[in-house]
Scaffold this active site. Structure first.
Site, PDB file in Angstrom:
ATOM      1  N   CYS A   7       0.856  -1.203   0.000  1.00  0.00           N
ATOM      2  CA  CYS A   7       0.000   0.000   0.000  1.00  0.00           C
ATOM      3  C   CYS A   7       0.884   1.243   0.000  1.00  0.00           C
ATOM      4  CB  CYS A   7      -0.935   0.014   1.207  1.00  0.00           C
ATOM      5  SG  CYS A   7      -2.384  -1.049   1.041  1.00  0.00           S
ATOM      6  N   THR A  94       4.941 -13.495   1.753  1.00  0.00           N
ATOM      7  CA  THR A  94       5.602 -12.704   2.798  1.00  0.00           C
ATOM      8  C   THR A  94       5.012 -11.299   2.916  1.00  0.00           C
ATOM      9  OG1 THR A  94       7.327 -11.976   1.257  1.00  0.00           O
ATOM     10  CG2 THR A  94       7.797 -13.949   2.558  1.00  0.00           C
ATOM     11  N   HIS A  99      -0.464  -9.809  -4.915  1.00  0.00           N
ATOM     12  CA  HIS A  99       0.504  -9.447  -5.962  1.00  0.00           C
ATOM     13  C   HIS A  99       0.754 -10.645  -6.844  1.00  0.00           C
ATOM     14  CE1 HIS A  99       2.714 -10.740  -2.362  1.00  0.00           C
ATOM     15  NE2 HIS A  99       3.615 -11.272  -3.178  1.00  0.00           N
TER      16      HIS A  99
END
Ligand code: AMP
Ligand code: ZN
Length: 113
Positions: A7, A94, A99
């Site tokens: 973010c 992680t 993504h």
């Protein structure tokens, strides 16, 4: 999400090597590349992982794949590429912000470890 690394990258608060950006999606180079070509495509909106995709946010996931196809063409990845999304700790996630890794430029093995 204030504490989320991706973010912050999406908001430009943490620098990244950008390859593509529009109002809803960002693509940038992975800081620890696992192949000669390795970048990440993320929605700017915080979605935790593939497990949090819903009818309400799946349009942005489709848009991520449009960006992947377009970047792969732009970068001439005609010998192939791999798209990976690790979902959850045991799968190797992680960073808990959805993504898609795009990896290319070397032969890949299957199954992944
Ligand atoms: P995953 O382990 O599947 O959640 O993927 C997270 C990816 O983010 C890893 O490949 C990291 O190398 C990458 N990464 C972590 N921090 C950064 C950063 N600041 N800029 C670019 N990539 C990052
Ligand atoms: Zn986030």
């Amino acid at each position: 999400m204030d504490s989320c690394l991706f973010c912050k990258i999406a908001a430009g608060e943490i620098p990244s090597q950008k390859l593509y950006e529009d109002e809803s999606v960002l693509a940038f180079r992975d800081i620890d590349p696992q192949a000669p070509v390795h970048f990440l495509v993320i929605p700017k909106q915080h979605i935790e992982s593939c497990a949090a995709v819903t009818p309400g946010n799946s349009a942005i996931v489709a848009h991520c794949f449009e960006v992947i196809a377009s970047l792969a063409a732009e970068q001439g990845l005609k010998d192939g590429f791999r798209v990976v999304s690790n979902c959850g700790e045991s799968a190797g996630q992680t960073v808990p912000h959805l993504h898609f890794h795009l990896l290319s430029g070397r032969d890949m093995t299957w199954p992944p470890g």
